[in-house]
Design a protein around this motif. Sequence first.
Motif, mmCIF file in Angstrom:
data_model
loop_
_atom_site.group_PDB
_atom_site.id
_atom_site.type_symbol
_atom_site.label_atom_id
_atom_site.label_comp_id
_atom_site.label_asym_id
_atom_site.label_seq_id
_atom_site.Cartn_x
_atom_site.Cartn_y
_atom_site.Cartn_z
ATOM 1 N N GLU A 1 0.811 -1.225 0.000
ATOM 2 C CA GLU A 1 0.000 0.000 0.000
ATOM 3 C C GLU A 1 0.845 1.275 0.000
ATOM 4 O OE1 GLU A 1 -3.157 2.174 2.999
ATOM 5 O OE2 GLU A 1 -2.874 0.010 3.140
ATOM 6 N N HIS A 2 2.016 1.248 0.630
ATOM 7 C CA HIS A 2 2.825 2.449 0.791
ATOM 8 C C HIS A 2 4.065 2.502 -0.099
ATOM 9 C CE1 HIS A 2 0.549 2.523 4.676
ATOM 10 N NE2 HIS A 2 0.345 3.740 4.196
ATOM 11 N N VAL A 3 4.173 1.628 -1.069
ATOM 12 C CA VAL A 3 5.360 1.605 -1.925
ATOM 13 C C VAL A 3 5.500 2.915 -2.716
ATOM 14 C CG1 VAL A 3 4.343 0.427 -3.913
ATOM 15 C CG2 VAL A 3 6.756 0.156 -3.433
ATOM 16 N N ASP A 4 4.397 3.492 -3.173
ATOM 17 C CA ASP A 4 4.469 4.764 -3.911
ATOM 18 C C ASP A 4 4.998 5.891 -3.037
ATOM 19 O OD1 ASP A 4 3.456 3.562 -6.189
ATOM 20 O OD2 ASP A 4 1.387 4.103 -5.731
ATOM 21 N N LEU A 5 4.553 5.922 -1.799
ATOM 22 C CA LEU A 5 5.015 6.938 -0.855
ATOM 23 C C LEU A 5 6.510 6.791 -0.566
ATOM 24 C CD1 LEU A 5 4.262 9.301 0.973
ATOM 25 C CD2 LEU A 5 3.567 7.644 2.700
ATOM 26 N N ALA A 6 6.970 5.564 -0.407
ATOM 27 C CA ALA A 6 8.386 5.310 -0.153
ATOM 28 C C ALA A 6 9.242 5.725 -1.352
ATOM 29 C CB ALA A 6 8.610 3.834 0.166
ATOM 30 N N ILE A 7 8.791 5.426 -2.557
ATOM 31 C CA ILE A 7 9.530 5.825 -3.762
ATOM 32 C C ILE A 7 9.611 7.343 -3.843
ATOM 33 C CG2 ILE A 7 9.422 5.885 -6.288
ATOM 34 C CD1 ILE A 7 8.334 2.986 -6.138
ATOM 35 N N ASP A 8 8.489 8.021 -3.606
ATOM 36 C CA ASP A 8 8.481 9.491 -3.632
ATOM 37 C C ASP A 8 9.427 10.075 -2.598
ATOM 38 O OD1 ASP A 8 6.651 9.472 -5.680
ATOM 39 O OD2 ASP A 8 4.915 9.866 -4.377
ATOM 40 N N THR A 9 9.472 9.480 -1.420
ATOM 41 C CA THR A 9 10.349 9.960 -0.347
ATOM 42 C C THR A 9 11.816 9.853 -0.758
ATOM 43 O OG1 THR A 9 8.738 9.332 1.334
ATOM 44 C CG2 THR A 9 11.014 9.639 2.060
ATOM 45 N N VAL A 10 12.212 8.728 -1.332
ATOM 46 C CA VAL A 10 13.605 8.533 -1.755
ATOM 47 C C VAL A 10 13.951 9.503 -2.882
ATOM 48 C CG1 VAL A 10 15.221 6.914 -2.827
ATOM 49 C CG2 VAL A 10 13.759 6.155 -0.960
ATOM 50 N N VAL A 11 13.051 9.685 -3.828
ATOM 51 C CA VAL A 11 13.307 10.616 -4.933
ATOM 52 C C VAL A 11 13.464 12.041 -4.398
ATOM 53 C CG1 VAL A 11 12.280 11.691 -6.973
ATOM 54 C CG2 VAL A 11 12.217 9.221 -6.716
ATOM 55 N N ASP A 12 12.602 12.444 -3.469
ATOM 56 C CA ASP A 12 12.682 13.793 -2.901
ATOM 57 C C ASP A 12 13.973 14.006 -2.109
ATOM 58 O OD1 ASP A 12 10.255 14.473 -3.999
ATOM 59 O OD2 ASP A 12 9.120 14.184 -2.138
ATOM 60 N N GLU A 13 14.374 13.014 -1.330
ATOM 61 C CA GLU A 13 15.551 13.158 -0.469
ATOM 62 C C GLU A 13 16.866 13.065 -1.235
ATOM 63 O OE1 GLU A 13 15.668 10.716 3.032
ATOM 64 O OE2 GLU A 13 13.593 11.215 3.544
#
Length: 53
Positions: free
Chosen positions: A7-19
């Motif tokens: 469920e949260h894989v999209d959020l984790a990908i976005d977090t890594v891309v942002d950081e």
Amino acid sequence: MIYCCEEHVDLAIDTVVDEYETFPQLTKIKEEKKLSTTCEYCQNNAIYVVANE
């Protein structure tokens, strides 16, 4: 490195891309480790590891 459920894989990908401003690596967790690893966004079992390297 972020452990996450389906469920949260999209959020984790976005977090890594942002950081890190790089495309993250998505790796499926091995069966034996799935039971003891929880998602960092909820308490469900983690299925993926999202990392910058």
